[in-house]
Design an enzyme around this catalytic site. Structure first.
Site, PDB file in Angstrom:
ATOM      1  N   ASP A  93       0.832  -1.210   0.000  1.00 55.82           N
ATOM      2  CA  ASP A  93       0.000   0.000   0.000  1.00 55.82           C
ATOM      3  C   ASP A  93       0.862   1.253   0.000  1.00 55.82           C
ATOM      4  O   ASP A  93       1.773   1.383   0.835  1.00 55.82           O
ATOM      5  CB  ASP A  93      -0.864   0.043   1.275  1.00 55.82           C
ATOM      6  CG  ASP A  93      -2.250  -0.516   1.051  1.00 55.82           C
ATOM      7  OD1 ASP A  93      -2.745  -0.468  -0.091  1.00 55.82           O
ATOM      8  OD2 ASP A  93      -2.847  -1.005   2.038  1.00 55.82           O
ATOM      9  N   GLU A 192     -13.883  -2.915  -1.695  1.00 55.45           N
ATOM     10  CA  GLU A 192     -14.109  -3.100  -0.250  1.00 55.45           C
ATOM     11  C   GLU A 192     -15.502  -2.656   0.155  1.00 55.45           C
ATOM     12  O   GLU A 192     -15.935  -1.538  -0.136  1.00 55.45           O
ATOM     13  CB  GLU A 192     -13.043  -2.320   0.539  1.00 55.45           C
ATOM     14  CG  GLU A 192     -13.211  -2.457   2.042  1.00 55.45           C
ATOM     15  CD  GLU A 192     -11.993  -2.071   2.865  1.00 55.45           C
ATOM     16  OE1 GLU A 192     -10.932  -1.764   2.277  1.00 55.45           O
ATOM     17  OE2 GLU A 192     -12.105  -2.089   4.104  1.00 55.45           O
TER      18      GLU A 192
HETATM   19  O1  KIV Z   1      -4.645  -2.239   4.201  1.00 57.16           O
HETATM   20  C1  KIV Z   1      -5.320  -3.270   3.996  1.00 57.16           C
HETATM   21  O2  KIV Z   1      -5.256  -4.249   4.742  1.00 57.16           O
HETATM   22  C2  KIV Z   1      -6.226  -3.287   2.861  1.00 57.16           C
HETATM   23  C3  KIV Z   1      -7.133  -4.464   2.713  1.00 57.16           C
HETATM   24  C4  KIV Z   1      -8.241  -4.352   3.673  1.00 57.16           C
HETATM   25  C5  KIV Z   1      -7.597  -4.648   1.339  1.00 57.16           C
HETATM   26  O3  KIV Z   1      -6.235  -2.382   2.085  1.00 57.16           O
END
Ligand code: KIV
Length: 274
Positions: A93, A192
């Protein structure tokens, strides 16, 4: 791309393989991981995608939201996960503030993640608003995964973690955002907490895989936060979560037994001493 694992060839998962899974109707399995030990278990158990999620901000660092986690912290988690992984495709991310509103900054953030962690792709939250950032990251050859629906980095805009896109206007925008992510070249997207019927519509109308969390059975794959699946985060009980273990209970018992054995002088015994 393949790696040698004690004389057994392990075929690494790639964006191409993930795409093929969608086309042949094989569901894609994905989980989060944030550290070496957990990632090793998850990878060896056969998961297709490991997401180094900014949910580390919640489950590892104890913050209320995903907003405080930094790019340096994400890179630290990603490095540990990448060291463990032999087969899974590792997505990281981009944290809040590292890609929105400035495509040059977005590219720099993505490049830092790829260079410093050795991960295979990045994930970003949002649609048309961040199109420039996504396009610029893609132009550097970095695979990008989108994330639509409930996007936790925007929690203060939404005000709640309830299901998104129940209204027609929001559902229509989500569908257009999904098509845009597909057209500009993302390799997949997380959906989500949206209605199952919308997930079905989106999944049928894009060529890239959709990975659902709280988005029903029609996504091309599913993702959960590892600590939720393992039952470590006891208080978090959304309807979509299936717990596959009660590690909270098992770990509590283990620690209580250890405390008891230390206090009673039972541990260590003669065999456990030198
Ligand atoms: O940060 C995370 O764990 C996520 C998932 C919930 C898809 O983005």
């Amino acid at each position: 791309m393949s790696t040698q694992l004690s004389s057994v060839e392990v075929k690494r998962i790639t964006t191409h393989i993930i795409q093929e899974m969608k086309h042949r109707g094989e569901k894609i399995s994905a989980l989060t991981a944030y550290d070496y030990s957990m990632a090793r278990i998850v990878d060896a158990a056969g998961i297709d995608i490991i997401l180094v999620g900014d949910s580390a901000s919640n489950v590892i660092a104890g913050h209320e939201t995903t907003l405080p986690i930094t790019l340096d912290q994400m890179i630290y988690h990603a490095q540990a996960v990448v060291r463990a992984v032999k087969r899974a495709f590792v997505v990281v991310d981009l944290p809040f503030g590292s890609y929105q509103g400035n495509s040059r900054a977005a590219l720099d953030s993505a490049i830092r993640i790829m260079k410093e962690s050795g991960a295979h792709a990045v994930k970003v939250e949002g649609g048309i608003e961040i199109k420039d950032s996504i396009t610029r990251i893609l132009s550097a050859g970095v695979p990008v995964m989108g994330h639509l629906g409930l996007t936790p980095q925007s929690i203060y805009k939404f005000g709640t973690y309830t299901v998104r896109a129940k209204e027609e206007a929001e559902a229509e925008k989500l569908l257009q955002d999904a098509q845009m992510l597909d057209e500009i070249g993302c390799f997949g997207m997380v959906l989500e907490k949206i209605p199952a019927s919308l997930t079905q519509k989106v999944s049928q109308s894009v060529s890239i895989p959709t990975i659902g969390i709280g988005a029903g059975p029609h996504a091309d794959g599913q993702i959960l936060v590892l600590h939720d699946l393992l039952g470590i985060t006891k208080e978090f009980k959304p309807r979509f979560l299936r717990r596959y273990a009660d590690l909270h209970g098992i770990m509590t018992d283990a620690v209580q037994n250890y405390v008891k054995d230390v206090k009673s002088n039972d541990f260590p015994n003669e065999k456990e001493s030198y």
